[in-house]
Design a protein around this motif. Structure first.
Motif, short mmCIF file in Angstrom:
data_model
loop_
_atom_site.label_atom_id
_atom_site.label_comp_id
_atom_site.label_asym_id
_atom_site.label_seq_id
_atom_site.Cartn_x
_atom_site.Cartn_y
_atom_site.Cartn_z
N ARG A 176 0.79 -1.23 0.00
CA ARG A 176 0.00 0.00 0.00
C ARG A 176 0.82 1.29 0.00
NH1 ARG A 176 -3.06 -3.84 2.32
NH2 ARG A 176 -5.14 -4.09 1.47
N PRO A 177 1.93 1.37 0.77
CA PRO A 177 2.70 2.62 0.74
C PRO A 177 3.29 2.96 -0.64
CG PRO A 177 3.31 1.33 2.66
CD PRO A 177 2.43 0.45 1.80
N LEU A 178 3.34 1.97 -1.52
CA LEU A 178 3.91 2.19 -2.86
C LEU A 178 2.85 2.34 -3.93
CD1 LEU A 178 6.83 -0.39 -2.59
CD2 LEU A 178 6.94 2.08 -2.25
N LYS A 179 1.58 2.40 -3.54
CA LYS A 179 0.49 2.55 -4.51
C LYS A 179 0.72 3.84 -5.30
CE LYS A 179 -1.93 -1.07 -3.36
NZ LYS A 179 -1.92 -2.25 -4.13
N GLY A 180 0.34 3.81 -6.54
CA GLY A 180 0.56 4.94 -7.43
C GLY A 180 1.68 4.64 -8.42
N TYR A 181 2.50 3.65 -8.08
CA TYR A 181 3.62 3.26 -8.95
C TYR A 181 3.57 1.77 -9.26
CZ TYR A 181 5.31 7.74 -7.34
OH TYR A 181 5.42 9.07 -7.06
N GLN A 182 2.38 1.19 -9.17
CA GLN A 182 2.26 -0.27 -9.32
C GLN A 182 2.84 -0.77 -10.63
OE1 GLN A 182 -0.18 1.83 -8.25
NE2 GLN A 182 -1.87 0.68 -7.40
N ARG A 183 2.41 -0.21 -11.75
CA ARG A 183 2.84 -0.74 -13.05
C ARG A 183 4.35 -0.62 -13.20
NH1 ARG A 183 -0.18 -2.14 -17.84
NH2 ARG A 183 -1.63 -2.69 -16.18
N GLU A 184 4.89 0.52 -12.82
CA GLU A 184 6.33 0.72 -12.95
C GLU A 184 7.11 -0.27 -12.08
OE1 GLU A 184 4.09 3.07 -12.23
OE2 GLU A 184 4.29 4.66 -13.72
N ILE A 193 3.98 -10.75 1.48
CA ILE A 193 3.23 -10.60 2.73
C ILE A 193 1.92 -9.87 2.46
CG2 ILE A 193 3.24 -9.46 4.99
CD1 ILE A 193 6.30 -10.08 5.05
N GLN A 194 1.97 -8.82 1.63
CA GLN A 194 0.75 -8.09 1.27
C GLN A 194 -0.26 -9.02 0.60
OE1 GLN A 194 0.08 -4.64 1.93
NE2 GLN A 194 -1.90 -5.58 1.61
N MET A 195 0.23 -9.90 -0.27
CA MET A 195 -0.66 -10.85 -0.94
C MET A 195 -1.33 -11.75 0.10
SD MET A 195 0.10 -13.55 -4.05
CE MET A 195 1.65 -14.05 -3.35
N SER A 196 -0.59 -12.21 1.09
CA SER A 196 -1.18 -13.06 2.14
C SER A 196 -2.21 -12.29 2.95
CB SER A 196 -0.09 -13.61 3.06
OG SER A 196 0.70 -14.53 2.38
N LEU A 197 -1.90 -11.05 3.29
CA LEU A 197 -2.86 -10.23 4.04
C LEU A 197 -4.15 -10.02 3.25
CD1 LEU A 197 -0.44 -7.54 5.50
CD2 LEU A 197 -1.58 -9.39 6.76
N ASP A 198 -4.01 -9.73 1.96
CA ASP A 198 -5.18 -9.51 1.11
C ASP A 198 -6.02 -10.79 0.98
OD1 ASP A 198 -4.34 -6.91 0.78
OD2 ASP A 198 -3.53 -7.23 -1.24
#
Length: 131
Positions: free
Chosen positions: A36-44, A85-90
C-alpha cells in the motif's frame, strides 16, 4: 567463485525467468500485491521487478555472472517479501469476507509460500559463492 550450475540454482533461474516474463506479459496480475505505501507506482514497480527477475535468472545461468546474479537474486527475494506478505494479508481478508473453500485455500497457499523465500535466498547466496 560461484557454485556450479546444479538443479537448485537452475530451478531458481527458471522461477525468475518464468515470473519475470509473467510480470511483463500480465502486469495487472501483480499490481494488486504492491504494498500500500507504494500505490501509485504499481505498473512501474511490476515492470522493474520483472526486468530484475529476468536479469537475475539469466545471470544465474552463466558461471561468470553467477556470483553477482546470486547476490542480486538474494537481494531481490528480500525486496519482494513485503509484496508476498501483502498478498497473504489480502487473501486472508478475502477469506474472512467470503469464507468459501476457494478463498480459504488461496489464503493457505499464500501463507505456505512465505517460508519458501528462505531456501530460495540460501540457494541464491550459494550461487554467489557464499555459504
Amino acid at each position: 567463485m560461484s557454485a556450479p550450475l546444479d538443479k537448485p540454482i537452475l530451478g531458481l533461474a527458471g522461477l525468475f525467468l518464468t515470473s519475470g516474463t509473467l510480470h511483463m506479459v500480465r502486469p495487472e496480475v501483480f499490481e494488486a500485491i504492491v504494498p500500500r505505501p507504494l500505490k501509485g507506482y504499481q505498473r512501474e514497480l511490476v515492470y522493474a521487478s520483472g526486468v530484475a527477475e529476468i536479469g537475475c535468472g539469466l545471470g544465474l545461468l552463466h558461471p561468470r555472472t553467477r556470483p553477482a546474479a546470486g547476490l542480486a537474486s538474494a537481494a531481490l527475494l528480500v525486496a519482494v517479501l513485503p509484496a508476498n506478505i501483502q498478498m497473504s494479508l489480502d487473501h486472508g481478508a478475502r477469506a474472512r469476507r467470503k469464507a468459501t473453500p476457494g478463498a480459504r485455500a488461496a489464503f493457505a497457499g499464500t501463507i505456505a509460500r512465505l517460508p519458501l523465500q528462505w531456501p530460495m535466498i540460501r540457494t541464491a547466496l550459494r550461487a554467489a559463492g557464499r555459504r
